[in-house]
Design a protein around this motif. Sequence first.
Motif, short mmCIF file in Angstrom:
data_model
loop_
_atom_site.label_atom_id
_atom_site.label_comp_id
_atom_site.label_asym_id
_atom_site.label_seq_id
_atom_site.Cartn_x
_atom_site.Cartn_y
_atom_site.Cartn_z
N HIS A 51 0.91 -1.18 -0.15
CA HIS A 51 -0.11 0.05 -0.05
C HIS A 51 0.99 1.24 0.06
N GLN A 60 -3.53 9.01 7.84
CA GLN A 60 -5.08 9.22 7.71
C GLN A 60 -5.46 9.37 9.24
N ALA A 62 -11.25 8.06 8.50
CA ALA A 62 -10.81 7.85 7.14
C ALA A 62 -10.24 6.49 7.06
N ALA A 63 -9.02 5.81 8.00
CA ALA A 63 -8.88 4.68 7.95
C ALA A 63 -9.69 3.46 7.94
N ARG A 77 -12.87 3.92 7.40
CA ARG A 77 -13.78 3.94 6.05
C ARG A 77 -13.05 3.35 5.16
N GLU A 78 -11.84 3.43 4.80
CA GLU A 78 -11.27 2.85 3.77
C GLU A 78 -10.73 1.48 3.90
N LYS A 79 -11.26 0.86 5.06
CA LYS A 79 -11.01 -0.58 5.66
C LYS A 79 -9.47 -1.02 5.76
N ASN A 80 -8.90 0.16 6.42
CA ASN A 80 -7.61 -0.27 6.72
C ASN A 80 -7.31 -0.50 8.11
N ASN A 135 -15.91 -5.89 2.32
CA ASN A 135 -15.04 -5.02 1.95
C ASN A 135 -15.06 -4.93 0.42
N ARG A 192 -16.07 -3.33 -1.91
CA ARG A 192 -15.68 -1.81 -2.81
C ARG A 192 -14.07 -1.78 -2.88
N ALA A 193 -13.24 -2.00 -1.56
CA ALA A 193 -12.24 -1.79 -1.43
C ALA A 193 -11.32 -2.61 -1.91
#
Length: 275
Positions: free
Chosen positions: A12, A84, A88-89, A91-94, A121, A123-124
């Motif tokens: 990433h 992040q 946000a982390a 939300r973005e599945k981190n 997940n 979408r991610a």
Amino acid sequence: MTHIAATVTEPHPRADSRIIVRGVHKNFGSGRDTFTALHDVDLEIQEGSFTTLFGPSGCGKTTLLRILAGLQTQDSGEISLFGQTPRAATREKNIAWIPQSSALLPWREVRANALLSKVVNRRADRRASPKRVDQEVETVLNEMGLRDFARSRPSQLSGGMRQRASLARGFVHGAPVMLMDEPFSALDEFTREALRYQLLDMWQLLRKTVVFVTHSASEAVLLSDRVVVMTSRPGRIHRIIDVDLPRPRHARLERSIEFHEKVTEVRNALQEGWS
Ligand SMILES: Nc1ncnc2c1ncn2[C@@H]1O[C@H](COP(=O)(O)OP(=O)(O)O)[C@@H](O)[C@H]1O
Ligand SMILES: [Mg+2]
């Protein structure tokens, strides 16, 4: 093992390779009933490292983890997960969250439970082909000793197996950060010991950035690169202890003098914090 790791993890690009907690303060309640759960917490965690929060009940371990996960907000101070915000982390599945007791869906088989995070997940994970996802799930279930239980429902499993399935789901999730709040505390000692090593093997394979919570000094030392010793009233970091014991770690390490010295250092730090 290495070729499996290459299929499971993806590089990433990151704005920053650290989790940074700076000057974090958290109160609960108000007025005369104000309770300081976290006081001036500073912490830096390197990507791919294993960090354990260690301390007595009520010192703010769960609160800190929840703030990192964006489930709660701090009153002041800053948090950055690889550049992040926690929200946000998440939300973005981190971020993958592993709770104390496995939160598996009872009507789904183990494999389907592990896959759940992938479905959520989708979408991610646009790039992941179904075949590749299958392969990932299989790898993780095998590594976690769940090969023969993939088609079982949670009610057919022991507590240890359920918690294994919960960890497997966390690893299948694919998030680079895993937050684990006392994931072994409800297990018997034998199961707990076995799971520690399985967690270490998985971590060694996938190199997630793990923040783990425990009450056990020996568990903290066995697993971690660094042990963050916290004390309560107010909850704060008393000391951070580097665990420079060699990896991969095996049962014989637990019998070594170096290991016992480190555990004693962690315990003493906790006691200093109390006095
Ligand atoms: N939502 C909340 N409302 C009020 N007090 C809370 C809340 N969450 C945690 N606390 C208090 O904050 C302190 C730290 O809690 P916690 O982070 O759960 O500690 P730990 O996980 O180290 O046992 C405890 O005294 C707890 O009672
Ligand atoms: Mg807690």
